[in-house]
Motif scaffolding. Structure first.
Motif, PDB file in Angstrom:
ATOM      1  N   PHE A  13      -3.808   8.281  14.237  1.00  0.00           N
ATOM      2  CA  PHE A  13      -4.281   7.932  12.895  1.00  0.00           C
ATOM      3  C   PHE A  13      -3.777   8.887  11.824  1.00  0.00           C
ATOM      4  CE2 PHE A  13      -7.530   8.970   9.690  1.00  0.00           C
ATOM      5  CZ  PHE A  13      -7.554   7.783   8.971  1.00  0.00           C
ATOM      6  N   ILE A  14      -3.943  10.198  12.048  1.00  0.00           N
ATOM      7  CA  ILE A  14      -3.611  11.134  10.981  1.00  0.00           C
ATOM      8  C   ILE A  14      -2.103  11.269  10.806  1.00  0.00           C
ATOM      9  CG2 ILE A  14      -3.588  13.263  12.352  1.00  0.00           C
ATOM     10  CD1 ILE A  14      -5.121  12.695   8.826  1.00  0.00           C
ATOM     11  N   ALA A  15      -1.323  11.085  11.874  1.00  0.00           N
ATOM     12  CA  ALA A  15       0.132  11.061  11.718  1.00  0.00           C
ATOM     13  C   ALA A  15       0.536   9.875  10.843  1.00  0.00           C
ATOM     14  CB  ALA A  15       0.814  10.975  13.083  1.00  0.00           C
ATOM     15  N   ASP A  16      -0.106   8.756  11.060  1.00  0.00           N
ATOM     16  CA  ASP A  16       0.173   7.570  10.248  1.00  0.00           C
ATOM     17  C   ASP A  16      -0.183   7.809   8.786  1.00  0.00           C
ATOM     18  OD1 ASP A  16       0.941   4.599  10.782  1.00  0.00           O
ATOM     19  OD2 ASP A  16      -0.765   4.461   9.412  1.00  0.00           O
ATOM     20  N   VAL A  17      -1.309   8.491   8.547  1.00  0.00           N
ATOM     21  CA  VAL A  17      -1.715   8.797   7.173  1.00  0.00           C
ATOM     22  C   VAL A  17      -0.672   9.677   6.486  1.00  0.00           C
ATOM     23  CG1 VAL A  17      -3.405  10.075   5.793  1.00  0.00           C
ATOM     24  CG2 VAL A  17      -4.187   8.475   7.550  1.00  0.00           C
ATOM     25  N   HIS A  18      -0.181  10.692   7.183  1.00  0.00           N
ATOM     26  CA  HIS A  18       0.836  11.560   6.583  1.00  0.00           C
ATOM     27  C   HIS A  18       2.123  10.779   6.297  1.00  0.00           C
ATOM     28  CE1 HIS A  18      -0.894  15.563   6.417  1.00  0.00           C
ATOM     29  NE2 HIS A  18      -1.481  15.345   7.583  1.00  0.00           N
ATOM     30  N   ALA A  32      12.423  12.400  11.670  1.00  0.00           N
ATOM     31  CA  ALA A  32      12.330  12.520  13.125  1.00  0.00           C
ATOM     32  C   ALA A  32      10.872  12.431  13.532  1.00  0.00           C
ATOM     33  CB  ALA A  32      12.939  13.832  13.609  1.00  0.00           C
ATOM     34  N   HIS A  33      10.661  11.978  14.749  1.00  0.00           N
ATOM     35  CA  HIS A  33       9.303  11.793  15.261  1.00  0.00           C
ATOM     36  C   HIS A  33       9.300  12.073  16.751  1.00  0.00           C
ATOM     37  CE1 HIS A  33       6.340   9.006  17.276  1.00  0.00           C
ATOM     38  NE2 HIS A  33       5.545   9.752  16.529  1.00  0.00           N
ATOM     39  N   CYS A  34       8.202  12.642  17.240  1.00  0.00           N
ATOM     40  CA  CYS A  34       8.096  12.814  18.684  1.00  0.00           C
ATOM     41  C   CYS A  34       6.693  12.478  19.157  1.00  0.00           C
ATOM     42  CB  CYS A  34       8.491  14.229  19.117  1.00  0.00           C
ATOM     43  SG  CYS A  34       7.239  15.459  18.880  1.00  0.00           S
ATOM     44  N   SER A  35       6.644  11.912  20.361  1.00  0.00           N
ATOM     45  CA  SER A  35       5.401  11.574  21.048  1.00  0.00           C
ATOM     46  C   SER A  35       5.728  11.438  22.524  1.00  0.00           C
ATOM     47  CB  SER A  35       4.815  10.263  20.515  1.00  0.00           C
ATOM     48  OG  SER A  35       3.698   9.863  21.285  1.00  0.00           O
ATOM     49  N   PRO A  36       4.871  11.944  23.411  1.00  0.00           N
ATOM     50  CA  PRO A  36       5.169  11.831  24.842  1.00  0.00           C
ATOM     51  C   PRO A  36       5.049  10.413  25.380  1.00  0.00           C
ATOM     52  CG  PRO A  36       3.009  12.817  24.499  1.00  0.00           C
ATOM     53  CD  PRO A  36       3.658  12.734  23.154  1.00  0.00           C
ATOM     54  N   SER A  37       4.352   9.546  24.634  1.00  0.00           N
ATOM     55  CA  SER A  37       4.172   8.164  25.058  1.00  0.00           C
ATOM     56  C   SER A  37       5.327   7.310  24.541  1.00  0.00           C
ATOM     57  CB  SER A  37       2.844   7.606  24.529  1.00  0.00           C
ATOM     58  OG  SER A  37       2.794   6.211  24.655  1.00  0.00           O
ATOM     59  N   GLU A  38       6.068   6.702  25.462  1.00  0.00           N
ATOM     60  CA  GLU A  38       7.222   5.888  25.054  1.00  0.00           C
ATOM     61  C   GLU A  38       6.797   4.724  24.180  1.00  0.00           C
ATOM     62  OE1 GLU A  38      10.943   3.355  27.024  1.00  0.00           O
ATOM     63  OE2 GLU A  38       9.568   4.483  28.310  1.00  0.00           O
ATOM     64  N   GLY A  39       5.697   4.068  24.551  1.00  0.00           N
ATOM     65  CA  GLY A  39       5.239   2.929  23.770  1.00  0.00           C
ATOM     66  C   GLY A  39       4.816   3.324  22.371  1.00  0.00           C
ATOM     67  N   SER A  40       4.030   4.394  22.274  1.00  0.00           N
ATOM     68  CA  SER A  40       3.590   4.865  20.958  1.00  0.00           C
ATOM     69  C   SER A  40       4.768   5.328  20.120  1.00  0.00           C
ATOM     70  CB  SER A  40       2.588   6.012  21.127  1.00  0.00           C
ATOM     71  OG  SER A  40       1.427   5.588  21.790  1.00  0.00           O
ATOM     72  N   ARG A  42       7.891   4.333  20.252  1.00  0.00           N
ATOM     73  CA  ARG A  42       8.692   3.203  19.785  1.00  0.00           C
ATOM     74  C   ARG A  42       7.990   2.477  18.637  1.00  0.00           C
ATOM     75  NH1 ARG A  42       8.208  -1.918  21.002  1.00  0.00           N
ATOM     76  NH2 ARG A  42       6.894  -1.474  22.826  1.00  0.00           N
ATOM     77  N   LEU A  43       6.704   2.175  18.799  1.00  0.00           N
ATOM     78  CA  LEU A  43       5.980   1.444  17.765  1.00  0.00           C
ATOM     79  C   LEU A  43       5.901   2.243  16.470  1.00  0.00           C
ATOM     80  CD1 LEU A  43       3.045  -0.049  19.885  1.00  0.00           C
ATOM     81  CD2 LEU A  43       4.951  -1.302  18.858  1.00  0.00           C
ATOM     82  N   PHE A  44       5.629   3.549  16.594  1.00  0.00           N
ATOM     83  CA  PHE A  44       5.485   4.389  15.414  1.00  0.00           C
ATOM     84  C   PHE A  44       6.810   4.507  14.662  1.00  0.00           C
ATOM     85  CE2 PHE A  44       4.915   8.211  12.922  1.00  0.00           C
ATOM     86  CZ  PHE A  44       3.579   8.195  12.580  1.00  0.00           C
ATOM     87  N   SER A  45       7.872   4.772  15.374  1.00  0.00           N
ATOM     88  CA  SER A  45       9.178   4.941  14.715  1.00  0.00           C
ATOM     89  C   SER A  45       9.665   3.638  14.100  1.00  0.00           C
ATOM     90  CB  SER A  45      10.209   5.480  15.709  1.00  0.00           C
ATOM     91  OG  SER A  45      10.386   4.595  16.793  1.00  0.00           O
ATOM     92  N   GLU A  46       9.364   2.519  14.743  1.00  0.00           N
ATOM     93  CA  GLU A  46       9.752   1.223  14.167  1.00  0.00           C
ATOM     94  C   GLU A  46       8.944   0.934  12.901  1.00  0.00           C
ATOM     95  OE1 GLU A  46       9.261  -1.663  17.227  1.00  0.00           O
ATOM     96  OE2 GLU A  46      11.098  -1.090  18.302  1.00  0.00           O
TER      97      GLU A  46
END
Length: 365
Positions: A13-18, A32-40, A42-46
């Motif tokens: 949530f807070i990453a999305d707010v920023h 650039a963006h990083c997350s250990p979850s592949e699904g998260s 991909r969705l976040f970067s898209e």
């Protein structure tokens, strides 16, 4: 104006707010963006059209040309990620709470000083337009000498399961929302030193999910003689409160962040992504992001990075808040007022001070 290239660490949530806030700002972009979850990841970067994505923040720091990172992760990851970013020479916007131990806080502060980078403490209440106006009125003497600040941050409970976990969150409502109230009071009064803390806490609504506190009342005594009475709760049913009352010798200011925008609506079924939270009477925002200070906060931090000036909210402020929260847990555990400076026992998470007293009480009872 130099464009600040930002790496976003986290996809909640807070990453999305920023990301929403930064998208509005000239001279800054999330590249650039990083997350250990592949699904998260991909969705976040898209969703935010971020060109570079990484499964690990260290890969991102090594591979991407960044000026700054936003650490928007679970609390227990704040310190190690921030230290890696500082070591890589990056400025850091670090979400609250700063970290879980005072030793970590000192290490962050020292490392940033040695590397010559900024660590900005993301306390958005200090950038909320309504609260900024309150402080302007206070500073102009509109209500005389302020003798007490009351501040409330309450809702029904956190949006993600990790908040219930001691190792990941470090504490309950105090670490989640109480930190807002503490820094709000410090900031409004000009950041005088807190000399004593009294706190009362309990688990009143969510004992099926956590052993940590979900309701807390805090009394702060400042070296100036001023006081703050703060309430934070995950046990407020029927919405969310962010309210302040400032009492002076020649007047009083009342400010309600969430319910004073002039909009009032009744919806039988609720609406939006979380209809349960606004079923019945509600107070819809007309500009939630701006009203809550997020674009202003990030813009200020980026300006400080360009100029090399000290941010309004720094790692030192985050450390002060953390020390006060440790004292709160000690006060609730021991049933007495705790004076500052306070040196906590060696615990992995602040809430352990209070939990240990509860466990001893159950064993003795």
């Amino acid at each position: 104006m130099k464009t600040i290239r930002v790496g976003m660490i986290g996809s909640g949530f807070i990453a999305d707010v920023h990301c929403q806030a930064i998208a509005r700002l000239p001279g800054a972009e999330v590249v650039a963006h990083c997350s250990p979850s592949e699904g998260s990841r991909r969705l976040f970067s898209e969703r935010w059209k971020i060109p570079e994505t990484y499964p690990d923040h260290r890969q991102m720091l090594a591979s991407s040309e960044l000026d700054a990172v936003v650490v928007a992760t679970r609390n227990h990851l704040h310190a190690p990620i921030a230290l890696d970013a500082i070591s890589a020479g990056k400025n850091v916007i670090l979400e609250k709470p700063l970290c879980l131990t005072l030793a970590e806080a000192d290490e962050i502060i020292d490392a940033a000083r040695q590397q010559g980078v900024l660590v900005c403490y993301a306390e958005e209440l200090c950038f909320v337009p309504k609260y900024v106006r309150v402080k302007e009125l206070v500073d102009k003497g509109a209500i005389g000498s302020v003798y007490r600040v009351n501040q409330v941050e309450k809702h029904e409970g956190p949006y993600s399961p990790w908040f219930w976990k001691v190792k990941e969150a470090g504490g309950g409502i105090l670490m989640d929302m109480g930190c807002h109230s503490i820094e709000f009071a410090r900031w409004l009064l000009g950041k005088p030193r807190v000399r004593a803390v009294s706190a009362f806490m309990d688990t009143v609504l969510h004992s099926d999910k956590t052993e940590m506190e979900d309701d807390v009342v805090i009394h702060l005594e400042f070296e100036t003689g001023q006081r703050a009475l703060l309430e934070s709760s995950w046990a407020l049913l029927g919405g969310m409160d962010s309210i302040t009352h400032v009492f002076g010798t020649a007047g009083v200011i009342h400010a309600d962040l969430l319910k004073g925008m002039g909009l009032k609506m009744y919806s039988a079924a609720g609406f939006g992504n979380n209809p349960d939270s606004n079923r019945g009477w509600s107070f819809p925002d007309y500009e939630w992001l701006w009203e809550n200070g997020y674009p202003q906060e990030d813009e200020h931090f980026f300006d400080c990075m360009r100029s090399g000036s000290e941010p309004l909210e720094s790692a030192e402020d985050g450390r002060q808040v953390l020390e006060i929260m440790y004292a709160c847990y000690a006060s609730a555990a021991e049933g007495r007022t705790i004076t500052l400076p306070y040196s906590p026992p060696d615990v992995a998470a602040p809430v352990e001070i209070w939990l240990q007293s509860k466990r001893v009480g159950r064993a003795g009872g």
